[in-house]
Design a protein around this motif. Structure first.
Motif, PDB file in Angstrom:
ATOM      1  N   PHE A 149       0.835  -1.206   0.000  1.00  0.00           N
ATOM      2  CA  PHE A 149       0.000   0.000   0.000  1.00  0.00           C
ATOM      3  C   PHE A 149       0.870   1.256   0.000  1.00  0.00           C
ATOM      4  O   PHE A 149       0.610   2.209  -0.737  1.00  0.00           O
ATOM      5  CB  PHE A 149      -0.928   0.012   1.215  1.00  0.00           C
ATOM      6  N   ARG A 150       1.904   1.244   0.831  1.00  0.00           N
ATOM      7  CA  ARG A 150       2.785   2.405   0.932  1.00  0.00           C
ATOM      8  C   ARG A 150       3.460   2.682  -0.417  1.00  0.00           C
ATOM      9  O   ARG A 150       3.576   3.833  -0.834  1.00  0.00           O
ATOM     10  CB  ARG A 150       3.836   2.152   2.018  1.00  0.00           C
ATOM     11  N   GLN A 151       3.882   1.626  -1.095  1.00  0.00           N
ATOM     12  CA  GLN A 151       4.514   1.784  -2.401  1.00  0.00           C
ATOM     13  C   GLN A 151       3.516   2.355  -3.411  1.00  0.00           C
ATOM     14  O   GLN A 151       3.845   3.251  -4.199  1.00  0.00           O
ATOM     15  CB  GLN A 151       5.051   0.450  -2.894  1.00  0.00           C
ATOM     16  N   ALA A 152       2.276   1.868  -3.377  1.00  0.00           N
ATOM     17  CA  ALA A 152       1.244   2.376  -4.281  1.00  0.00           C
ATOM     18  C   ALA A 152       0.947   3.849  -3.996  1.00  0.00           C
ATOM     19  O   ALA A 152       0.742   4.643  -4.927  1.00  0.00           O
ATOM     20  CB  ALA A 152      -0.031   1.545  -4.143  1.00  0.00           C
ATOM     21  N   ALA A 153       0.947   4.208  -2.722  1.00  0.00           N
ATOM     22  CA  ALA A 153       0.687   5.597  -2.359  1.00  0.00           C
ATOM     23  C   ALA A 153       1.786   6.514  -2.890  1.00  0.00           C
ATOM     24  O   ALA A 153       1.515   7.616  -3.383  1.00  0.00           O
ATOM     25  CB  ALA A 153       0.570   5.731  -0.841  1.00  0.00           C
ATOM     26  N   GLU A 154       3.019   6.057  -2.796  1.00  0.00           N
ATOM     27  CA  GLU A 154       4.142   6.852  -3.309  1.00  0.00           C
ATOM     28  C   GLU A 154       4.045   7.031  -4.820  1.00  0.00           C
ATOM     29  O   GLU A 154       4.515   8.028  -5.369  1.00  0.00           O
ATOM     30  CB  GLU A 154       5.460   6.170  -2.937  1.00  0.00           C
ATOM     31  N   GLN A 155       3.416   6.076  -5.490  1.00  0.00           N
ATOM     32  CA  GLN A 155       3.262   6.135  -6.949  1.00  0.00           C
ATOM     33  C   GLN A 155       1.971   6.836  -7.363  1.00  0.00           C
ATOM     34  O   GLN A 155       1.698   6.972  -8.558  1.00  0.00           O
ATOM     35  CB  GLN A 155       3.279   4.716  -7.529  1.00  0.00           C
ATOM     36  N   ALA A 214      -8.560  -1.406  -5.538  1.00  0.00           N
ATOM     37  CA  ALA A 214      -9.408  -2.150  -6.477  1.00  0.00           C
ATOM     38  C   ALA A 214      -8.811  -3.529  -6.771  1.00  0.00           C
ATOM     39  O   ALA A 214      -9.527  -4.541  -6.815  1.00  0.00           O
ATOM     40  CB  ALA A 214      -9.587  -1.355  -7.762  1.00  0.00           C
ATOM     41  N   GLU A 215      -7.498  -3.585  -6.949  1.00  0.00           N
ATOM     42  CA  GLU A 215      -6.831  -4.855  -7.231  1.00  0.00           C
ATOM     43  C   GLU A 215      -6.945  -5.813  -6.043  1.00  0.00           C
ATOM     44  O   GLU A 215      -7.160  -7.012  -6.211  1.00  0.00           O
ATOM     45  CB  GLU A 215      -5.360  -4.611  -7.561  1.00  0.00           C
ATOM     46  N   GLN A 216      -6.802  -5.283  -4.844  1.00  0.00           N
ATOM     47  CA  GLN A 216      -6.846  -6.107  -3.643  1.00  0.00           C
ATOM     48  C   GLN A 216      -8.218  -6.738  -3.428  1.00  0.00           C
ATOM     49  O   GLN A 216      -8.323  -7.839  -2.881  1.00  0.00           O
ATOM     50  CB  GLN A 216      -6.471  -5.268  -2.413  1.00  0.00           C
ATOM     51  N   TYR A 217      -9.256  -6.051  -3.857  1.00  0.00           N
ATOM     52  CA  TYR A 217     -10.607  -6.512  -3.559  1.00  0.00           C
ATOM     53  C   TYR A 217     -11.354  -7.094  -4.749  1.00  0.00           C
ATOM     54  O   TYR A 217     -12.519  -7.477  -4.621  1.00  0.00           O
ATOM     55  CB  TYR A 217     -11.408  -5.388  -2.903  1.00  0.00           C
ATOM     56  N   ASP A 276     -18.896  -5.273  -6.725  1.00  0.00           N
ATOM     57  CA  ASP A 276     -19.767  -4.094  -6.815  1.00  0.00           C
ATOM     58  C   ASP A 276     -19.096  -2.882  -6.169  1.00  0.00           C
ATOM     59  O   ASP A 276     -19.122  -1.774  -6.711  1.00  0.00           O
ATOM     60  CB  ASP A 276     -21.112  -4.366  -6.132  1.00  0.00           C
ATOM     61  N   LEU A 277     -18.502  -3.094  -5.000  1.00  0.00           N
ATOM     62  CA  LEU A 277     -17.836  -1.989  -4.310  1.00  0.00           C
ATOM     63  C   LEU A 277     -16.618  -1.502  -5.092  1.00  0.00           C
ATOM     64  O   LEU A 277     -16.326  -0.300  -5.116  1.00  0.00           O
ATOM     65  CB  LEU A 277     -17.419  -2.423  -2.902  1.00  0.00           C
ATOM     66  N   VAL A 278     -15.912  -2.420  -5.726  1.00  0.00           N
ATOM     67  CA  VAL A 278     -14.752  -2.032  -6.542  1.00  0.00           C
ATOM     68  C   VAL A 278     -15.191  -1.108  -7.675  1.00  0.00           C
ATOM     69  O   VAL A 278     -14.535  -0.092  -7.964  1.00  0.00           O
ATOM     70  CB  VAL A 278     -14.031  -3.271  -7.100  1.00  0.00           C
ATOM     71  N   GLU A 279     -16.292  -1.438  -8.317  1.00  0.00           N
ATOM     72  CA  GLU A 279     -16.791  -0.586  -9.396  1.00  0.00           C
ATOM     73  C   GLU A 279     -17.193   0.789  -8.862  1.00  0.00           C
ATOM     74  O   GLU A 279     -16.963   1.812  -9.516  1.00  0.00           O
ATOM     75  CB  GLU A 279     -17.976  -1.255 -10.091  1.00  0.00           C
ATOM     76  N   GLU A 280     -17.764   0.824  -7.663  1.00  0.00           N
ATOM     77  CA  GLU A 280     -18.173   2.105  -7.075  1.00  0.00           C
ATOM     78  C   GLU A 280     -16.965   2.960  -6.698  1.00  0.00           C
ATOM     79  O   GLU A 280     -16.961   4.178  -6.900  1.00  0.00           O
ATOM     80  CB  GLU A 280     -19.042   1.845  -5.841  1.00  0.00           C
ATOM     81  N   LEU A 281     -15.932   2.324  -6.149  1.00  0.00           N
ATOM     82  CA  LEU A 281     -14.775   3.122  -5.705  1.00  0.00           C
ATOM     83  C   LEU A 281     -14.029   3.745  -6.881  1.00  0.00           C
ATOM     84  O   LEU A 281     -13.357   4.775  -6.728  1.00  0.00           O
ATOM     85  CB  LEU A 281     -13.831   2.280  -4.844  1.00  0.00           C
ATOM     86  N   LYS A 282     -14.138   3.147  -8.056  1.00  0.00           N
ATOM     87  CA  LYS A 282     -13.424   3.672  -9.223  1.00  0.00           C
ATOM     88  C   LYS A 282     -13.883   5.082  -9.593  1.00  0.00           C
ATOM     89  O   LYS A 282     -13.102   5.863 -10.152  1.00  0.00           O
ATOM     90  CB  LYS A 282     -13.616   2.731 -10.414  1.00  0.00           C
ATOM     91  N   THR A 283     -15.142   5.416  -9.265  1.00  0.00           N
ATOM     92  CA  THR A 283     -15.673   6.731  -9.642  1.00  0.00           C
ATOM     93  C   THR A 283     -16.089   7.578  -8.445  1.00  0.00           C
ATOM     94  O   THR A 283     -16.587   8.685  -8.630  1.00  0.00           O
ATOM     95  CB  THR A 283     -16.884   6.561 -10.579  1.00  0.00           C
ATOM     96  N   ALA A 284     -15.901   7.061  -7.225  1.00  0.00           N
ATOM     97  CA  ALA A 284     -16.309   7.805  -6.031  1.00  0.00           C
ATOM     98  C   ALA A 284     -15.521   9.105  -5.918  1.00  0.00           C
ATOM     99  O   ALA A 284     -14.287   9.099  -5.988  1.00  0.00           O
ATOM    100  CB  ALA A 284     -16.104   6.947  -4.793  1.00  0.00           C
ATOM    101  N   ARG A 336      -1.146   5.754  -6.854  1.00  0.00           N
ATOM    102  CA  ARG A 336      -2.127   4.817  -7.401  1.00  0.00           C
ATOM    103  C   ARG A 336      -2.821   4.016  -6.305  1.00  0.00           C
ATOM    104  O   ARG A 336      -3.033   2.804  -6.416  1.00  0.00           O
ATOM    105  CB  ARG A 336      -1.466   3.877  -8.412  1.00  0.00           C
ATOM    106  N   THR A 337      -3.216   4.674  -5.228  1.00  0.00           N
ATOM    107  CA  THR A 337      -3.895   3.972  -4.138  1.00  0.00           C
ATOM    108  C   THR A 337      -5.250   3.432  -4.571  1.00  0.00           C
ATOM    109  O   THR A 337      -5.646   2.330  -4.181  1.00  0.00           O
ATOM    110  CB  THR A 337      -4.073   4.890  -2.921  1.00  0.00           C
ATOM    111  N   ARG A 338      -5.991   4.204  -5.373  1.00  0.00           N
ATOM    112  CA  ARG A 338      -7.306   3.741  -5.812  1.00  0.00           C
ATOM    113  C   ARG A 338      -7.182   2.437  -6.606  1.00  0.00           C
ATOM    114  O   ARG A 338      -7.938   1.486  -6.394  1.00  0.00           O
ATOM    115  CB  ARG A 338      -7.994   4.825  -6.648  1.00  0.00           C
TER     116      ARG A 338
END
Length: 415
Positions: free
Chosen positions: A243-249, A257-260, A269-277, A251-253
């Protein structure tokens, strides 16, 4: 106070406005700056417990405003992959009973807005957004700090600079002359928060939680304005590092999404929602442990100085820190150096106690294996079915302390 202190507070989310409020009551002139264009909305639900309740009740009108903006959630249920619940544990119904489920819960953005609105019209408080500190130069002989701003506006002298800009405080790094991640201790946990358009609880005020192997936990809760308030969490050293590496890049969102993806229940369903939240927010859950809360006329309040991690006390200790800092300045009649020493003495025991992470927190929310999840769910089902939930809430809730156990000093304030 012989002369009005000029104070710069950095950060406009909970700790900053609360500090500004009490400093103004102590007779100071306060400027609050925030690097974002406005008060940040959304974010996770936060509890006001123990010493936080005490401070809130000493701020006229605040409790009524907080109670008017509740999250609306009345309990918690863990669910199976098909959505069937194992049982429900509800809150105690007593706002002074500090238990696993808080009786006084509000979204972080709502609390920040309340505190901003309470202070924004005060004649001694000014807010400046889209601004951050570039450098701080302390003048030992004059006792002043010369602050340079990133916007390029003219440098300004202050008697005190307060960093209240969160666990990854850039101002802390400047004031203590350290790295941004110095003094940050990982709890091997991260969390993401966002709102959904669909109501996943079907209007029920009981929050639904689901665990997937690998220390993953997702939650869909009731949201008064419609839709649901969602949370996705990851626990474990490897997960936190990734997560820390993704944050530095930046790309946390994408990481969340990849994790879930295909994690079970309503994960896709939640992954699709977070993509545009538009209120998506993610951060590592950490503790901050600094060798000193102040250096010269520079001081830390809230997460910037003592983030407590997953103990449930972050908001409460931030409110307490704001109150004690300003109270000691008032008590010492503007002798800032003596006040900062007293503030440190008052806060250290409280910080030490509130940074103790109860051993059950991680294993309840995010077990690592399918077997551990099964055991947790069976125990939860028994507790909910047997009627011992209230007893366990009170027993385990002892870790959350009653406000009477942390008596805060009484100070004489200006009106």
């Amino acid at each position: 106070m012989a002369a009005r202190l000029r104070v710069l507070v950095v950060g406009a989310s909970i700790a900053g406005p609360a500090t500004a409020y009490w400093l103004a009551r102590a007779g100071a002139e306060v400027t609050v700056i925030e690097r974002f264009p406005g008060i940040r909305k959304g974010g996770q639900a936060v509890d006001i417990r123990g010493c936080g309740l005490t401070v809130m009740r000493r701020m006229p009108g605040m409790e009524d405003l907080v109670r008017a903006k509740p999250t609306g959630e009345e309990g918690l249920s863990f669910v199976r992959n098909d959505g069937r619940p194992y049982g429900i544990i509800r809150a105690t119904g007593n706002p002074d009973q500090q238990a696993l489920l808080s009786e006084l819960e509000i979204f972080r953005g709502d609390l920040s807005t309340i505190l901003h609105d309470l202070t924004n019209r005060h004649e001694s408080i000014r807010y400046k957004f889209n601004e951050q500190v570039l450098s701080i130069k302390q003048h030992a002989t004059a006792g002043l700090l010369e602050v340079a701003f990133a916007s390029g506006r003219q440098n300004a002298p202050f008697d005190l600079v307060v960093a209240a800009d969160g666990a990854t405080s850039r101002t802390r790094a400047i004031g203590l002359e350290c790295g941004v991640r110095d003094h940050i201790h990982s709890t091997d946990t991260w969390a993401a928060y966002f709102s959904t358009k669909k109501n996943y609880t079907n209007g029920d005020k009981v929050s639904l939680g689901y665990s997937a192997p690998g220390g993953r936990f997702m939650n869909a809760g009731y949201k008064p304005s419609g839709g649901s308030h969602a949370m996705m969490m990851g626990r474990g050293t490897a997960s936190a590092n990734a997560f820390r590496q993704a944050a530095e890049q930046g790309r946390t969102r994408e990481f969340v999404a990849e994790q879930y993806s295909n994690a079970g229940w309503i994960s896709n369903d939640l992954v699709e929602e977070l993509k545009t939240a538009d209120d998506f927010y993610a951060s590592e859950i950490v503790q901050v442990k600094v060798p000193t809360l102040h250096k010269g006329r520079f001081v830390l309040v809230g997460d910037a100085g003592y983030a407590v991690g997953p103990t449930g006390f972050g908001t409460s200790i931030a409110l307490a820190g704001a109150y004690v800092l300003a109270g000691e300045i008032k008590k010492h009649s503007g002798d800032v150096d003596a006040a900062l020493e007293a503030y440190e003495r008052q806060m250290r025991p409280l910080i030490k106690d509130m940074q103790k992470i109860p051993p059950f927190v991680g294993s309840i929310a995010a077990p690592q294996s399918a077997w551990a999840i099964w055991v947790r769910n069976q125990l939860f089902a028994f507790v909910a079915w047997s009627g011992v939930a209230e007893f366990l809430q009170r027993f385990l809730g002892g870790a959350f302390k009653n406000s009477k156990e942390f008596p805060l000093p009484e100070y004489e304030w200006d009106e």
